[in-house]
Scaffold this motif. Structure first.
Motif, PDB file in Angstrom:
ATOM      1  N   GLU A 228      35.320  61.711  54.359  1.00 53.59           N
ATOM      2  CA  GLU A 228      35.451  60.265  54.536  1.00 53.59           C
ATOM      3  C   GLU A 228      34.304  59.787  55.424  1.00 53.59           C
ATOM      4  N   ILE A 229      33.438  58.955  54.853  1.00 58.19           N
ATOM      5  CA  ILE A 229      32.280  58.429  55.576  1.00 58.19           C
ATOM      6  C   ILE A 229      32.505  56.943  55.822  1.00 58.19           C
ATOM      7  N   LYS A 230      32.495  56.539  57.083  1.00 60.87           N
ATOM      8  CA  LYS A 230      32.699  55.136  57.439  1.00 60.87           C
ATOM      9  C   LYS A 230      31.534  54.661  58.299  1.00 60.87           C
ATOM     10  N   ASN A 231      30.886  53.593  57.836  1.00 58.71           N
ATOM     11  CA  ASN A 231      29.729  53.037  58.538  1.00 58.71           C
ATOM     12  C   ASN A 231      28.651  54.096  58.777  1.00 58.71           C
TER      13      ASN A 231
ATOM     14  N   ALA B 108      34.110  60.439  59.290  1.00 57.88           N
ATOM     15  CA  ALA B 108      35.387  60.200  59.955  1.00 57.88           C
ATOM     16  C   ALA B 108      36.322  61.387  59.776  1.00 57.88           C
TER      17      ALA B 108
ATOM     18  N   TYR C 257      31.895  64.474  65.693  1.00 60.14           N
ATOM     19  CA  TYR C 257      33.144  64.682  64.958  1.00 60.14           C
ATOM     20  C   TYR C 257      33.779  66.033  65.281  1.00 60.14           C
TER      21      TYR C 257
ATOM     22  N   ARG D  53      24.848  59.251  51.015  1.00 60.72           N
ATOM     23  CA  ARG D  53      25.114  59.823  52.335  1.00 60.72           C
ATOM     24  C   ARG D  53      23.841  60.138  53.110  1.00 60.72           C
TER      25      ARG D  53
ATOM     26  N   ARG E 133      28.991  57.264  59.199  1.00 56.61           N
ATOM     27  CA  ARG E 133      29.391  58.374  60.073  1.00 56.61           C
ATOM     28  C   ARG E 133      30.609  59.075  59.478  1.00 56.61           C
TER      29      ARG E 133
END
Length: 314
Positions: free
Chosen positions: A159-162, A166, A204, A243, A164
């Motif tokens: 899961e990539i959010k903004n 997650a 992370y 990505r 970054r």
């Protein structure tokens, strides 16, 4: 004399028709009309495909360069006076009593039961498939196991959010597999390259997964280029470009998309960037890793020139 075998290798399913010339690797008599089983002939038809050891994603390839010196030229010279690793006493200096434990680190040491650790197991299928065995073995042996680069970025379910990461189920699986068997000696190391850093992988794994050892990379182990893998689908190529990876040919180009769909080529390539080293910036990176909670920071550097080795040691 040559230490290598240019133009032919079992790793690429290539060979020469007759004995090759030492420098070029071409057959001494390069035959007009030859079907081209050598690397020159095959690459003329298949291009960059011949760069990859085959069958792709199912092998780990090693160099065939035959150096004039290897470990077989060295003998371990023992002694009957004194002992190292056990008391100098015949009743104590027995085979099972020898202590081979060690520790690594400049100040805050990491204790290890054995004086070796694994190489980095990154985002390749070989590493993913065999991770559990390697991680469990390292944990119960009391040594270090290393998660290589691109694991989060290559995780299809990440899961990539903004921009970054997650959550990465694959990274989570790897860390928790080791932690489940960990008994206090050794540890799990997570490497990161340029793309990993941009995706926030160090933050992370330290914050969400409890990793204590982080390893920035100065390039690959034996080459100053970034890593690369093959991508069999357009969807996967588009995902990885989104990505932040370099993907060749460009999967967003409509002409490329059409060529792929009609079978003009079968695979895309994903390339990683090579980190550029600058001393002050590197110190800041290390300070940042300390601030986010990394207890230990190690450095992965490639087989570069002596000046770069001195720079790393410094």
């Amino acid at each position: 004399m040559t230490f290598a075998e240019p133009n032919r290798s079992p790793a690429t399913f290539t060979k020469t028709r007759v004995q090759p010339a030492p420098q070029s690797g071409l057959c001494v008599t390069c035959l007009d009309g030859c079907p081209g089983p050598c690397e020159v002939g095959r690459s003329a038809m298949r291009g960059r495909e011949v760069l990859y050891p085959q069958p792709y994603s199912k092998v780990t390839a090693g160099s065939e360069k035959d150096y004039p010196v290897d470990f077989s030229h060295f003998n371990i010279q023992g002694t009957c006076v004194g002992a190292i690793g056990a008391p100098a006493d015949s009743d104590h200096a027995t085979f099972p009593a020898v202590n081979v434990s060690t520790e690594v680190g400049a100040t805050d040491k990491i204790r290890m039961k054995v004086p070796y650790f694994t190489g980095a197991l990154g985002s390749t299928d070989i590493a993913r498939i065999h991770w559990e065995a390697m991680a469990v073995a390292a944990a119960i042996s009391g040594t270090l196991v290393v998660v290589g680069e691109n694991v989060c970025g290559m995780d299809p379910a990440a899961e990539i959010k903004n921009g970054r990461v997650a959550r990465s189920p694959e990274m989570e699986r790897r860390v928790k597999t080791f932690q489940r068997w960990y008994d206090g000696e050794g540890g799990i190391v997570v490497q990161y390259n340029v793309e990993d850093g941009r995706l926030g992988v160090p933050e992370y794994v330290v914050d969400q997964l409890g990793v204590q050892i982080i390893e920035p990379k100065w390039g690959q182990g034996a080459k100053n280029i970034g890593g690369e893998v093959k991508l069999p689908t357009l969807e996967r190529a588009l995902q990885l470009k989104s990505r932040g990876y370099i993907v060749l040919p460009d999967p967003e180009d409509p002409v490329v998309q059409e060529a792929f769909k009609q079978g003009d080529f079968k695979e895309f390539e994903r390339h990683s960037r090579l980190g550029m080293v600058e001393e002050e910036a590197f110190h800041k990176h290390v300070e940042h890793l300390r601030k986010i909670g990394a207890k230990h920071v190690s450095l992965k550097t490639g087989a570069y020139r002596p000046a770069d080795l001195a720079r790393a040691v410094k």
